[in-house]
Design a protein around this motif. Structure first.
Motif, PDB file in Angstrom:
ATOM      1  N   LYS A 486      -6.390  -4.588   4.614  1.00 45.35           N
ATOM      2  CA  LYS A 486      -6.653  -3.980   3.527  1.00 45.35           C
ATOM      3  C   LYS A 486      -6.787  -2.481   3.550  1.00 45.35           C
ATOM      4  O   LYS A 486      -6.147  -1.492   2.986  1.00 45.35           O
ATOM      5  N   LYS A 487      -7.889  -2.111   4.117  1.00 45.76           N
ATOM      6  CA  LYS A 487      -8.298  -0.890   4.330  1.00 45.76           C
ATOM      7  C   LYS A 487      -7.298   0.150   5.210  1.00 45.76           C
ATOM      8  O   LYS A 487      -7.104   1.241   5.076  1.00 45.76           O
ATOM      9  N   ILE A 488      -6.714  -0.463   6.120  1.00 50.15           N
ATOM     10  CA  ILE A 488      -5.854   0.261   7.036  1.00 50.15           C
ATOM     11  C   ILE A 488      -4.473   0.556   6.089  1.00 50.15           C
ATOM     12  O   ILE A 488      -3.902   1.733   6.114  1.00 50.15           O
ATOM     13  N   THR A 489      -4.179  -0.523   5.350  1.00 49.97           N
ATOM     14  CA  THR A 489      -2.893  -0.260   4.518  1.00 49.97           C
ATOM     15  C   THR A 489      -3.262   0.654   3.281  1.00 49.97           C
ATOM     16  O   THR A 489      -2.457   1.403   3.260  1.00 49.97           O
ATOM     17  N   ALA A 490      -4.466   0.869   2.872  1.00 48.79           N
ATOM     18  CA  ALA A 490      -4.803   1.630   2.055  1.00 48.79           C
ATOM     19  C   ALA A 490      -4.768   3.029   2.317  1.00 48.79           C
ATOM     20  O   ALA A 490      -4.192   4.101   1.844  1.00 48.79           O
ATOM     21  N   ASN A 491      -5.419   3.238   3.643  1.00 54.12           N
ATOM     22  CA  ASN A 491      -5.170   4.474   4.228  1.00 54.12           C
ATOM     23  C   ASN A 491      -3.874   5.114   4.644  1.00 54.12           C
ATOM     24  O   ASN A 491      -3.706   6.189   4.489  1.00 54.12           O
ATOM     25  N   LYS A 492      -3.043   4.136   4.980  1.00 53.36           N
ATOM     26  CA  LYS A 492      -1.578   4.421   5.206  1.00 53.36           C
ATOM     27  C   LYS A 492      -1.034   5.017   4.047  1.00 53.36           C
ATOM     28  O   LYS A 492      -0.221   6.030   3.870  1.00 53.36           O
ATOM     29  N   ASN A 493      -1.225   4.232   3.182  1.00 52.93           N
ATOM     30  CA  ASN A 493      -0.490   4.551   1.673  1.00 52.93           C
ATOM     31  C   ASN A 493      -1.269   6.104   0.977  1.00 52.93           C
ATOM     32  O   ASN A 493      -0.336   6.736   0.759  1.00 52.93           O
TER      33      ASN A 493
END
Length: 500
Positions: A486-493
């Motif tokens: 989730k954190k990786i996805t949020a940082n990518k967004n």
């Protein structure tokens, strides 16, 4: 038996004692450093000379009121009045800053009532069955539960998972100070005998949450003098509509079950329940980024779960005579003094008093709802006091609360040490919440790890060959992986939005 118990509780003097117990409990719970445990300790001798039902009714009111009262200071002062209210600070404080102190308190009161109600009904109708589950837990299972609970750190680490992990590890390190739980070796005491018992949880909470903010406000004292705005108060009912409440039903049920389950397991406590429920609500939310900014979801999760612990902690106490925490241990002493011996045969030997406890809990829960709602306007008016006057008063309360933890000046100095530690953490953008989680769960994790390894002769296979332990450890691994993704996805967004 139920009718006989109802007749005893219906006595006007007994109802008065429940009401007084709830009021005193709320006061003790709302003052940082005091707690439901301290209220029970101080009033336990008074119950000795009373009729058994009257004495028990007073203790019930003190216990329930003390747990619920912690939300008042958590919202208004950003200081958890009790360890159970740690997670209430996360959204309750920002709501107060946004001019929604009344709504935050109202939501907390309703959530406390619902969580308490669900756990009381569980205590009444399914306590014998739930208690049998705890008999299946050994040190291996408790260690697995502690490891699973530690995964909360990943959810509450803020923007940097690394900083959160560092804070959590530091919290675990702090929990190691004192006498080792198994072999009795003194660790990290630096020659100070006052550290043999380790750091007090309340002292760390006051230091990190309260003293840190007061010191930080002192650096901005010019702003304090200029502040003269009145705290807005425009509240109908409890500040939450029926539609909003219904929309939170999944959060309420989930948080109640978490509080109930953790309450049943001895030695874990309401602080873990509130943090775990808060993290669960955040992880399952469609808008996790709003948590910590002042939303009712976090308030409901925290207050529903920590009040659900009340009924949960009484289940092993009544059915097996095993107190789940310090407060219920004192409550057990009160029952024993009046000739009531909790255990499998308690319903046969003292059934009328046990049903009396059930009814007293329901009445105390209603009294809590009415009392806190009646005092809502008074509570919010505390924010009308200018901060340059209020903050010194709060600091005095912090010092008194720290001293009353063990009646030692050492704890007072420790509060200031952790206050400056909190300032340092903020300077480096390291969240303080993982530190608290690590400290609270560190002792439980170490103690059960060492006991389980002693039982298995040093073999780690005990954690993987026992089904319940394996389930919790597997859930911990899955939880960390999902949170990391989730954190990786949020940082990518975020990166994509910035580049656009």
């Amino acid at each position: 038996m139920f009718l006989q118990a109802a007749a005893m509780i219906a006595n006007p003097f007994t109802l008065f004692l429940i009401f007084i117990g709830v009021l005193v409990g709320i006061i003790f719970g709302s003052i940082p450093g005091l707690s439901a445990t301290m209220a029970l300790v101080l009033f336990l001798p008074m119950s000795f000379g009373m009729d058994p039902m009257n004495g028990i009714a007073l203790l019930v009111g003190l216990y329930l009121g003390g747990i619920s009262g912690g939300l008042i200071s958590a919202v208004l002062l950003k200081i958890p009045g009790t360890p159970s209210s740690i997670a209430t600070v996360f959204d309750g404080g920002p709501m107060a800053d946004n001019g929604q102190a009344g709504k935050a308190l109202g939501v907390g009161i309703v959530s406390s009532f619902i969580g308490g109600l669900i756990s009381i009904f569980a205590l009444m109708f399914i306590s014998p069955y739930l208690a049998k589950v705890t008999l299946m837990f050994t040190s291996a299972e408790y260690f697995a539960v502690a490891v699973f609970s530690l995964t909360i750190i990943a959810s509450l680490s803020g923007k940097s998972l690394l900083n959160g992990m560092l804070a959590g590890m530091f919290g675990i390190t702090l929990s190691l100070a004192g006498i080792a739980p198994v072999d009795g070796i003194a660790r990290f005491t630096f020659g100070q005998s006052q550290l043999y018992g380790g750091f007090e949880t309340v002292v760390i909470l006051i230091g990190v949450f309260a003293v840190t903010d007061i010191i930080q406000a002192g650096f901005n004292r010019n702003n304090l003098v200029s502040e003269s705005e009145k705290a807005p108060y425009n509240l109908k009912g409890f500040g939450i509509s029926v539609k909003e409440l219904i929309s939170q039903w999944v959060n309420i049920v989930r948080s109640s079950l978490i509080g109930l389950g953790i309450g049943i397991l001895p030695g874990i406590g309401g602080s873990t329940a509130s943090l775990f429920a808060y993290a669960s609500a955040k992880n399952s939310s469609k808008y996790p980024e709003k948590f910590g900014t002042g939303i009712i979801d976090g308030m409901i999760a925290s207050e529903t779960s920590n009040n659900a612990v009340i009924g949960g902690s009484l289940i092993p106490l009544i059915t097996m005579g095993i107190p789940g925490n310090v407060a219920t241990a004192i409550f057990l002493g009160g029952l024993t003094i009046h000739g009531i011996s909790p255990g499998p045969l308690v319903f046969m030997k003292s059934g009328e008093y046990i049903y009396g406890i059930f009814i007293a809990l329901l009445i105390a829960n209603v009294f809590m709802l009415i009392s806190e709602r009646a005092g809502l306007r008074i509570f919010v008016k505390l924010l009308d006091i200018p901060k340059y006057i209020l903050l010194p008063i709060v600091m005095v309360c912090c010092v008194i609360g720290a001293y009353y933890a063990n009646f030692r000046i050492f704890d007072v100095w420790t509060v200031f040490v952790f206050g400056f530690l909190g300032i340092s953490l903020k300077q480096f953008n390291i969240p303080s919440t993982p530190l608290i989680i690590g400290f609270i769960l560190g002792t439980m994790t170490e103690e059960n790890l060492r006991q389980a390894l002693m039982q298995s002769g040093g073999s780690w296979s005990i954690f993987f060959t026992r089904p319940i332990s394996l389930i919790f450890l597997s859930a911990a691994i899955i939880s960390v992986i999902l949170t990391y993704r989730k954190k990786i996805t949020a940082n990518k967004n975020v990166s994509q939005n910035v580049s656009q």
